[in-house]
Design a protein around this motif. Structure first.
Motif, short mmCIF file in Angstrom:
data_model
loop_
_atom_site.label_atom_id
_atom_site.label_comp_id
_atom_site.label_asym_id
_atom_site.label_seq_id
_atom_site.Cartn_x
_atom_site.Cartn_y
_atom_site.Cartn_z
N CYS A 1 0.76 -1.15 0.00
CA CYS A 1 0.05 0.02 0.20
C CYS A 1 0.99 1.16 -0.18
N ASP A 2 0.82 2.05 -1.04
CA ASP A 2 1.70 3.10 -1.21
C ASP A 2 1.04 4.58 -0.83
N GLU A 3 -0.08 4.36 -0.15
CA GLU A 3 -0.76 5.62 0.20
C GLU A 3 -0.56 5.83 1.73
N PRO B 1 3.96 6.21 6.07
CA PRO B 1 3.84 6.76 4.85
C PRO B 1 3.52 5.65 3.66
N GLU B 2 3.86 4.20 3.99
CA GLU B 2 3.23 3.18 3.05
C GLU B 2 3.29 2.04 4.16
N PHE B 3 2.84 0.73 3.89
CA PHE B 3 3.08 -0.47 4.42
C PHE B 3 3.08 -1.53 3.39
N ARG B 4 3.22 -2.66 3.94
CA ARG B 4 3.41 -3.91 3.20
C ARG B 4 2.48 -5.15 4.38
N ILE C 1 -0.10 -9.94 10.29
CA ILE C 1 -0.65 -8.73 10.88
C ILE C 1 0.27 -7.56 10.65
N LEU C 2 -0.14 -6.36 10.54
CA LEU C 2 0.66 -5.20 10.46
C LEU C 2 1.50 -5.11 11.92
#
Length: 351
Positions: free
Chosen positions: A19-21, A32-35, A90-91
């Protein structure tokens, strides 16, 4: 948003969603982003009505066919020849998703102790982003245990009619002071490690061993230790239970890192479905899906009464109970009972 990588493991596909949002977290901090690392098994029907989404517990991963092998697999309850099975890391966890050891794109260095505070609501938000990426309009069943159950309940609240069945196993709607206390004791053990505060992957490693030993005392019941860790000979030292707890601590510290453990335990503490929603009972009353809450009669960490509270307060709620000497960990062990309970639940009136 884009797909970063794809590879096949037997009938399972393992992928990483990027997710580049920039997302604002419940704490007011942002990523700023996450995978999110995730696995899928099986195929969607043309109607896309066969999705089963499984959420793992504190130190679990996306390889659900390994840690819940009694429930997932061909000819088992969740069968990839019939279901499209999704399990996402999970994040905050260190198994492929964005976590404290990940690179902060704003600095070009790992986050370490600057990683933002996460809540179970944030974790559900990340899964919702992944659901959208996968093009899944409706989920037949969400199921999760422990921390995974907390996130599943948060997600079910937000999904409303987009999920048909929600199964919450050995979990709760709001983390109790008892559970927070166990988690704080574990974090104190990590803090006591002289390497805690250093910027490297093994920081807090010995503290994590002690934390896991504390955790094991809450994951099991005294009957478990009486049955399997009782010394048969008379002695004054070197007890069997001591060796067992040290082994469990070392085993976890070799596969997990202290910063992720810290982050996820804090997220567990934060869990409160009713926060800013008028209270826990009111929030539960607004969940639209059928909800099955499964408690364990000997669970010391997430008591059966907490599961009963969920079932009592959701409009389409029911409660079932696992009988076991294994305490909280029974949700990972008592596969035959869970199979029976879930099959009975599916036979109930779906109206």
């Amino acid at each position: 948003m884009n797909l970063q990588s794809t590879y096949l493991i037997s009938d399972m596909t393992q992928e990483v969603f990027h997710c580049d949002e920039e997302v604002v977290l419940e704490s007011g901090e942002s990523l700023p982003e996450f995978r999110i690392s995730y696995t899928t098994q099986g195929h969607l029907t043309p109607q896309k009505d066969n999705v089963v989404w499984i959420l793992h517990a504190l130190t679990g991963d996306a390889n659900v066919h390994e840690w819940w092998s009694g429930l997932v697999g061909e000819d088992k309850l969740f069968d990839p020849t019939k279901n499209f099975i999704v399990c996402a890391n999970i994040l905050g966890s260190c198994y492929g998703s964005t976590q404290p050891m990940s690179i902060n794109p704003k600095t070009g260095k790992p986050y370490y102790y600057d990683f933002p505070q996460l809540s179970t609501r944030d974790m559900a938000m990340a899964f919702e982003k992944l659901r959208g990426h996968l093009g899944i309009r409706k989920i037949d069943t969400i199921i999760g245990g422990s921390l995974g159950g907390q996130v599943a309940l948060e997600w079910a609240y937000n999904l409303q009619e987009k999920v048909k069945n929600t199964v919450i196993v050995a979990s709760n709607a709001k983390t109790s002071p008892w559970t927070i206390g166990f988690n704080e004791a574990q974090r104190m053990a990590i803090e006591a490690d002289g390497t805690w505060g250093e910027n490297h992957e093994d920081a807090g490693k010995k503290g994590l061993e002690a934390a896991r030993a504390i955790g094991m005392l809450s994951y099991r019941h005294h009957q478990t230790f009486e049955a399997f860790q009782k010394d048969t000979e008379e002695k004054t030292d070197n007890f069997k239970i001591c060796s067992y707890l040290r082994y469990q601590g070392q085993k976890l510290s070799n596969r997990f890192n202290a910063l992720s453990y810290w982050t996820l335990s804090k997220a567990m503490d934060s869990h409160d479905l009713g926060r800013n929603r008028g209270g826990t009972a009111k929030a539960l009353s607004e969940i639209k899906s059928r909800v099955l809450a499964i408690g364990v009669d000997t669970d010391l960490l997430f008591t059966k009464e907490e599961s009963q509270f969920i079932a009592k307060n959701v409009p389409k709620g029911s409660y079932r109970e696992i009988k076991s000497i294994y305490g909280h960990d029974a949700f990972l062990i008592e596969n035959e009972q869970i199979n029976y309970i879930l099959k009975s639940f599916n036979l109930e009136d779906n109206s």
